[in-house]
Design a protein around this motif. Structure first.
Motif, PDB file in Angstrom:
ATOM      1  N   UNK A 104       0.786  -1.248   0.000  1.00 11.37           N
ATOM      2  CA  UNK A 104       0.000   0.000   0.000  1.00 11.37           C
ATOM      3  C   UNK A 104       0.815   1.294   0.000  1.00 11.37           C
ATOM      4  N   UNK A 105       1.993   1.315   0.608  1.00 10.00           N
ATOM      5  CA  UNK A 105       2.636   2.628   0.792  1.00 10.00           C
ATOM      6  C   UNK A 105       4.004   2.833   0.133  1.00 10.00           C
ATOM      7  N   UNK A 106       4.646   1.778  -0.353  1.00  9.82           N
ATOM      8  CA  UNK A 106       5.959   1.994  -0.983  1.00  9.82           C
ATOM      9  C   UNK A 106       5.855   2.752  -2.295  1.00  9.82           C
ATOM     10  N   UNK A 107       4.725   2.602  -2.954  1.00 13.62           N
ATOM     11  CA  UNK A 107       4.441   3.314  -4.205  1.00 13.62           C
ATOM     12  C   UNK A 107       2.995   3.810  -4.146  1.00 13.62           C
ATOM     13  N   UNK A 108       2.615   4.625  -5.123  1.00 18.65           N
ATOM     14  CA  UNK A 108       1.274   5.217  -5.091  1.00 18.65           C
ATOM     15  C   UNK A 108       0.233   4.347  -5.798  1.00 18.65           C
ATOM     16  N   UNK A 109       0.683   3.205  -6.368  1.00 17.87           N
ATOM     17  CA  UNK A 109      -0.231   2.421  -7.209  1.00 17.87           C
ATOM     18  C   UNK A 109      -1.505   2.004  -6.466  1.00 17.87           C
ATOM     19  N   UNK A 110      -1.360   1.581  -5.205  1.00 19.96           N
ATOM     20  CA  UNK A 110      -2.529   1.090  -4.463  1.00 19.96           C
ATOM     21  C   UNK A 110      -3.554   2.202  -4.267  1.00 19.96           C
ATOM     22  N   UNK A 111      -3.089   3.366  -3.847  1.00 23.71           N
ATOM     23  CA  UNK A 111      -3.990   4.500  -3.619  1.00 23.71           C
ATOM     24  C   UNK A 111      -4.668   4.921  -4.918  1.00 23.71           C
ATOM     25  N   UNK A 112      -3.886   5.034  -5.989  1.00 27.01           N
ATOM     26  CA  UNK A 112      -4.487   5.501  -7.243  1.00 27.01           C
ATOM     27  C   UNK A 112      -5.353   4.413  -7.888  1.00 27.01           C
TER      28      UNK A 112
END
Lengths: 130, 144
Positions: B24-32
């Motif tokens: 969830x937080x190492x990259x923005x992919x999950x949020x977006x």
């Protein structure tokens, strides 16, 4: 075939944008329709007109802009992703009180609904990214 | 596969699968990815979410982002039922490989309108083989 294309990475660091461009060009040359290219995540960075790559290198933004002009391809930059990363058109710059915009010719800024619509309208939605 | 299979009848809902593969937080992919799911919910398509690889960490319970200065967006997954996003598939092998079990996941539920609004779990844990089958049945797959 009617194709939708999603570009999820910015220019140069990843090959995704180059591959998407080559794919779009090849598809159009073969007589397919590219309904829309949707730029998401860091892919929105393909839509700034302020990049200045070395002259002996490909200019990824210009490639897209020329494709839009030649083949009337709809290049859409996600507004939410673009705002996070500083990609603005004239209207957004005004609305957000910023002193400049940087959207490249042929690109337009719109919402994520345009991505869903591409999925609904296209026969195939093809994603480029890591 | 015939080209007209994907579209079905004009105006019919397509099967959308959002594949979540990253933490969830190492990259923005999950949020977006979640942002697409929420916007997409308004289009009345048949929506499924898949969680595999490090994507299973997105729905682990008791997340705290205090130490990293990022927004904890995990409560949003619990609201998916309100958006009529009720089918979340989690790959069993991905959990097992990370030492996780179903008990480590958030309780994500929806109210089933076809069953007197009974509250039911949205999370379905499926094998890798079943996940492949689920993917093969989709019209549109967006992988983040």
């Amino acid at each position: 075939m009617k194709l939708g294309i999603v570009v999820n990475e910015g220019p140069y660091t990843h090959q995704a944008s180059d591959s998407a461009y080559q794919f779009a060009k090849a598809a159009i040359d073969k007589g397919h329709e590219v309904f829309r290219v949707f730029f998401y995540h860091d892919g929105v960075n393909n839509g700034t007109r302020l990049t200045v790559p070395p002259q002996d290198e490909r200019n990824i933004q210009k490639n897209w802009t020329e494709l839009a002009a030649q083949s009337n391809v709809d290049l859409v930059v996600c507004i939410a992703a673009a705002q996070r990363r500083g990609i603005l058109d004239e209207n957004e710059a005004k609305r957000q009180g910023k002193d400049a915009d940087n959207i490249a010719p042929g690109f337009r800024i719109s919402g994520l609904g345009q991505l869903i619509e591409a999925g609904i309208e296209a026969d195939r939605l093809v994603t480029f990214g890591d | 596969m015939a080209m007209d299979e994907a579209g079905g009848a004009p105006g019919a809902a397509k099967k959308f699968l959002y594949v979540n593969r990253k933490a969830p937080y190492g990259t923005i992919y999950a949020l977006e990815s979640l942002e697409v799911v929420l916007i997409g919910a308004a289009f009345e398509q048949d929506v499924q979410l898949a969680f595999l690889d490090d994507g299973v960490y997105q729905i682990v319970k008791n997340q705290s982002t205090d130490a990293i200065g990022a927004k904890n967006f995990s409560p949003t997954y619990k609201a998916l039922g309100d958006y009529e996003v009720t089918k979340l598939y989690v790959e069993a092998e991905a959990l097992e490989e990370r030492g996780l079990t179903a008990d480590d996941l958030m309780e994500i539920t929806f109210e089933d309108e076809d069953d007197d609004w009974a509250e039911k779990p949205s999370i379905n844990i499926v094998s890798r083989a079943d996940m492949a089958k689920i993917m093969s049945e989709q019209d549109v797959i967006l992988s983040f």
